[in-house]
Design a protein around this motif. Structure first.
Motif, PDB file in Angstrom:
ATOM      1  N   CYS A 225       0.947  -1.179   0.160  1.00 36.98           N
ATOM      2  CA  CYS A 225       0.009  -0.025  -0.015  1.00 36.98           C
ATOM      3  C   CYS A 225       0.876   1.459   0.001  1.00 36.98           C
ATOM      4  N   HIS A 226       1.973   1.365   0.697  1.00 39.19           N
ATOM      5  CA  HIS A 226       2.713   2.453   0.825  1.00 39.19           C
ATOM      6  C   HIS A 226       3.534   2.676  -0.538  1.00 39.19           C
ATOM      7  N   GLN A 227       3.846   1.581  -1.149  1.00 44.13           N
ATOM      8  CA  GLN A 227       4.606   1.779  -2.513  1.00 44.13           C
ATOM      9  C   GLN A 227       3.692   2.448  -3.672  1.00 44.13           C
ATOM     10  N   ARG A 228       2.427   1.946  -3.462  1.00 45.29           N
ATOM     11  CA  ARG A 228       1.620   2.682  -4.436  1.00 45.29           C
ATOM     12  C   ARG A 228       1.026   3.847  -4.265  1.00 45.29           C
ATOM     13  N   GLY A 229       1.274   4.453  -2.994  1.00 46.23           N
ATOM     14  CA  GLY A 229       1.085   5.981  -2.694  1.00 46.23           C
ATOM     15  C   GLY A 229      -0.081   6.258  -1.688  1.00 46.23           C
ATOM     16  N   ASP A 230      -0.483   5.108  -1.091  1.00 45.53           N
ATOM     17  CA  ASP A 230      -1.674   5.323  -0.203  1.00 45.53           C
ATOM     18  C   ASP A 230      -1.116   6.097   0.891  1.00 45.53           C
ATOM     19  N   ARG A 231      -1.986   6.943   1.652  1.00 50.48           N
ATOM     20  CA  ARG A 231      -1.473   7.608   2.794  1.00 50.48           C
ATOM     21  C   ARG A 231      -1.488   6.978   4.057  1.00 50.48           C
ATOM     22  N   VAL A 232      -0.419   6.597   4.444  1.00 48.64           N
ATOM     23  CA  VAL A 232      -0.005   5.811   5.545  1.00 48.64           C
ATOM     24  C   VAL A 232       0.520   6.616   6.785  1.00 48.64           C
ATOM     25  N   PHE A 233      -0.235   6.471   8.062  1.00 45.03           N
ATOM     26  CA  PHE A 233       0.179   7.471   9.108  1.00 45.03           C
ATOM     27  C   PHE A 233       0.262   6.718  10.462  1.00 45.03           C
ATOM     28  N   ALA A 234       1.120   7.153  11.332  1.00 45.39           N
ATOM     29  CA  ALA A 234       1.670   6.651  12.589  1.00 45.39           C
ATOM     30  C   ALA A 234       0.892   7.403  13.834  1.00 45.39           C
ATOM     31  N   TYR A 235      -0.079   6.728  14.409  1.00 43.47           N
ATOM     32  CA  TYR A 235      -0.640   7.040  15.553  1.00 43.47           C
ATOM     33  C   TYR A 235       0.010   6.675  16.842  1.00 43.47           C
ATOM     34  N   GLU A 236       0.645   7.717  17.517  1.00 41.30           N
ATOM     35  CA  GLU A 236       1.615   7.435  18.656  1.00 41.30           C
ATOM     36  C   GLU A 236       0.845   7.510  19.888  1.00 41.30           C
ATOM     37  N   TYR A 237       0.911   5.911  20.623  1.00 43.68           N
ATOM     38  CA  TYR A 237       0.507   5.598  21.601  1.00 43.68           C
ATOM     39  C   TYR A 237       1.525   5.860  22.872  1.00 43.68           C
ATOM     40  N   ASN A 238       1.348   6.371  24.258  1.00 45.23           N
ATOM     41  CA  ASN A 238       2.275   6.512  25.115  1.00 45.23           C
ATOM     42  C   ASN A 238       1.876   5.719  26.510  1.00 45.23           C
ATOM     43  N   GLY A 239       0.902   5.009  26.206  1.00 45.54           N
ATOM     44  CA  GLY A 239       0.258   4.491  27.496  1.00 45.54           C
ATOM     45  C   GLY A 239       1.244   2.915  27.675  1.00 45.54           C
ATOM     46  N   TYR A 240       0.619   2.092  28.728  1.00 46.17           N
ATOM     47  CA  TYR A 240       1.187   0.716  29.014  1.00 46.17           C
ATOM     48  C   TYR A 240       0.774  -0.210  27.876  1.00 46.17           C
ATOM     49  N   TRP A 241       1.996  -0.786  27.557  1.00 44.33           N
ATOM     50  CA  TRP A 241       1.571  -1.947  26.414  1.00 44.33           C
ATOM     51  C   TRP A 241       2.662  -3.027  26.648  1.00 44.33           C
ATOM     52  N   LYS A 242       2.324  -4.197  26.848  1.00 46.45           N
ATOM     53  CA  LYS A 242       3.234  -5.256  27.088  1.00 46.45           C
ATOM     54  C   LYS A 242       3.043  -6.425  26.216  1.00 46.45           C
ATOM     55  N   ASP A 243       3.990  -6.769  25.480  1.00 48.70           N
ATOM     56  CA  ASP A 243       3.855  -7.881  24.598  1.00 48.70           C
ATOM     57  C   ASP A 243       4.445  -9.217  25.507  1.00 48.70           C
ATOM     58  N   VAL A 244       3.585 -10.156  25.690  1.00 48.89           N
ATOM     59  CA  VAL A 244       3.850 -11.095  26.698  1.00 48.89           C
ATOM     60  C   VAL A 244       4.130 -12.244  25.925  1.00 48.89           C
ATOM     61  N   GLY A 245       4.868 -12.362  25.073  1.00 43.21           N
ATOM     62  CA  GLY A 245       5.157 -13.555  23.985  1.00 43.21           C
ATOM     63  C   GLY A 245       6.317 -14.287  24.681  1.00 43.21           C
ATOM     64  N   THR A 246       6.975 -13.882  25.427  1.00 47.42           N
ATOM     65  CA  THR A 246       8.011 -14.666  26.255  1.00 47.42           C
ATOM     66  C   THR A 246       7.683 -14.988  27.682  1.00 47.42           C
ATOM     67  N   LEU A 247       8.237 -15.861  28.198  1.00 44.79           N
ATOM     68  CA  LEU A 247       8.107 -16.420  29.479  1.00 44.79           C
ATOM     69  C   LEU A 247       8.538 -15.263  30.631  1.00 44.79           C
ATOM     70  N   GLY A 248       9.797 -14.707  30.370  1.00 48.41           N
ATOM     71  CA  GLY A 248      10.144 -13.502  31.145  1.00 48.41           C
ATOM     72  C   GLY A 248       9.305 -12.464  31.102  1.00 48.41           C
ATOM     73  N   ALA A 249       8.599 -11.995  29.938  1.00 52.06           N
ATOM     74  CA  ALA A 249       7.845 -11.083  29.801  1.00 52.06           C
ATOM     75  C   ALA A 249       6.628 -11.133  30.315  1.00 52.06           C
ATOM     76  N   TYR A 250       6.124 -12.316  30.306  1.00 50.06           N
ATOM     77  CA  TYR A 250       4.631 -12.943  30.936  1.00 50.06           C
ATOM     78  C   TYR A 250       4.718 -12.923  32.356  1.00 50.06           C
ATOM     79  N   TRP A 251       6.006 -13.215  32.820  1.00 47.67           N
ATOM     80  CA  TRP A 251       5.994 -13.242  34.209  1.00 47.67           C
ATOM     81  C   TRP A 251       6.402 -11.820  34.919  1.00 47.67           C
TER      82      TRP A 251
END
Length: 424
Positions: A225-251
């Motif tokens: 989509c980006h290559q064909r010129g679509d308007r792609v924007f970044a919404y910046e989030y500044n709250g708590y966000w945790k990827d719990v994909g590893t045992l250490g992060a989950y713990w």
């Protein structure tokens, strides 16, 4: 024809192999979290709190627990005549049976579901992050910028940026470049795997790239989509966000819940986290029990000591047992005089009497050093650990083990004891 402004598609088919034996019989989004919830409760609660009342949940790997948990969506007020929550497993077509082969392929296979609601916008979500986010604010940002695609992004430490897809934007937050897991990142603004697409743009891209094997949003759809010129924007989030994909992060994410002022607050009135609650009696703490800095689930009975731990519903900690810095999930029994240090014990386990988990020095796991680490002992669902067993750090136990499985009654640090098939 039904018309919805925005519907959500929640990708919940992941195996979560980096969680090892925790996901040997359950999909990652259905893993318990915080003594009461499952990981998928967080994006589902975000949806209803954000006014998104139509959610398709795409399941694949070990879906039974997830399907039972979600049901018809009553806890999240998603039991609607029009909209609500729908479970969308891969289904057999008349010509071929096709599993979901990538995040975008999964969405492509459900075009008919989306067409039925004829939305203006489609919100794509992962089912394996812990966070609170108002998707309505992100939608307003999308509209204000007349965007075709908006990515939710979060600033991460520069040294961690290579683990993520990172974006480079101009001063208006329009995305100029993507880098998927770059070895030398030039930005620390990481994609959270949350996207809002204008429906026509998404539909056209999915159809165009439908032959792409393992079609994925980060690798294929967004770059296309980006290559064909679509308007792609970044919404910046500044709250708590945790990827719990590893045992250490989950713990770690569970342990953060019991801080005096938790960074992630489960008790806020204005942004509730909803879940399916069983009808069970209240917890019981015996007169000589000791409990400090813990979350204790309903129906649990504590006769021993529990320190700095997250205990699920219906757990029994017997007299003389001591649990430190651990996660013990629903309906597990810890026997008399057993001592547990820094463990993750899944649902429906029995840990015998006079055991000790988390002994000795920390050594790397022999078979899976990238999964079983951080000094943790990990015990899979429905496992049995016999009496008088000692288990070292960076270990995994899965299945109904007997004393014969432990040479001299010990599972050395860095070893795995897997009785249930050949899973991690």
């Amino acid at each position: 024809m039904i018309k919805k402004e925005m519907i959500a598609m929640l990708l919940a088919g992941g195996q979560g192999s980096r969680l090892g034996v925790l996901t040997s019989s359950v999909a990652k989004p259905a893993v318990a979290f915080g003594g009461k919830y499952r990981i998928i409760d967080f994006p589902l609660s975000n949806c209803i709190n954000s006014g998104v009342d139509t959610v398709g949940v795409l399941t694949q790997y070990q879906p039974l627990r997830l399907n039972t948990h979600i049901g018809i969506g009553i806890p999240w007020d998603l039991d609607r005549n029009i909209g609500g929550v729908s479970i969308l497993p891969p289904y057999e077509k008349s010509t071929n049976a096709e599993w979901y082969t990538g995040t975008a392929n999964a969405i492509y296979q459900n075009l008919k579901y989306m067409e039925y609601y004829n939305p203006d916008y489609v919100l794509i979500l992962g089912g394996d992050h812990i966070y609170k986010m108002d998707y309505e604010v992100m939608l307003e940002f999308h509209k204000a910028n007349n965007a075709d695609i908006t990515l939710a992004t979060i600033p991460v430490p520069m040294e961690e940026a290579s683990r993520f897809g990172v974006v480079i934007t101009d001063e208006n937050k329009r995305i100029l470049e993507f880098e998927e897991k770059p070895p030398k990142p030039r930005s620390n603004l990481a994609s959270m795997g949350i996207y809002i697409f204008s429906w026509k743009v998404l539909k056209e891209a999915l159809i165009t790239l439908s032959e792409q094997k393992g079609c994925d949003f980060g690798k294929h759809i967004i770059p296309y989509c980006h290559q064909r010129g679509d308007r792609v924007f970044a919404y910046e989030y500044n709250g708590y966000w945790k990827d719990v994909g590893t045992l250490g992060a989950y713990w770690q994410a569970n342990m953060e819940l019991i801080d005096l002022i938790p960074e992630f607050n489960l008790y806020e009135e204005f942004w509730k986290i909803y879940t399916k609650s069983d009808v069970i009696p209240p917890q019981y703490i015996a007169d000589n029990a000791v409990v400090d800095r813990c979350i204790i689930g309903e129906g649990s009975e504590i006769y021993g000591e529990v320190h700095n731990s997250v205990i699920g519903a219906g757990v029994t900690i017997e007299a003389g047992a001591k649990v430190y810095d651990s996660i013990v999930m629903k309906s597990t029994v810890v026997g008399e005089n057993t001592i547990i240090h820094k463990a993750i014990i899944a649902e429906n386990c029995v840990v015998g009497s006079d055991c000790e988990l988390g002994i000795g020095e920390e050594v790397p796991n022999v078979k899976y050093p990238n999964i079983y680490m951080d000094g943790l002992v990990t015990v899979g669902e429905d496992s049995v650990i016999p009496d008088k067993v000692r288990i070292g750090k960076n270990t995994a136990v899965n299945g109904g083990t007997t004393i014969d499985d432990y040479p001299h009654g010990v599972l050395e640090g860095g070893e795995c004891l897997i009785k249930a098939g050949d899973r991690l």
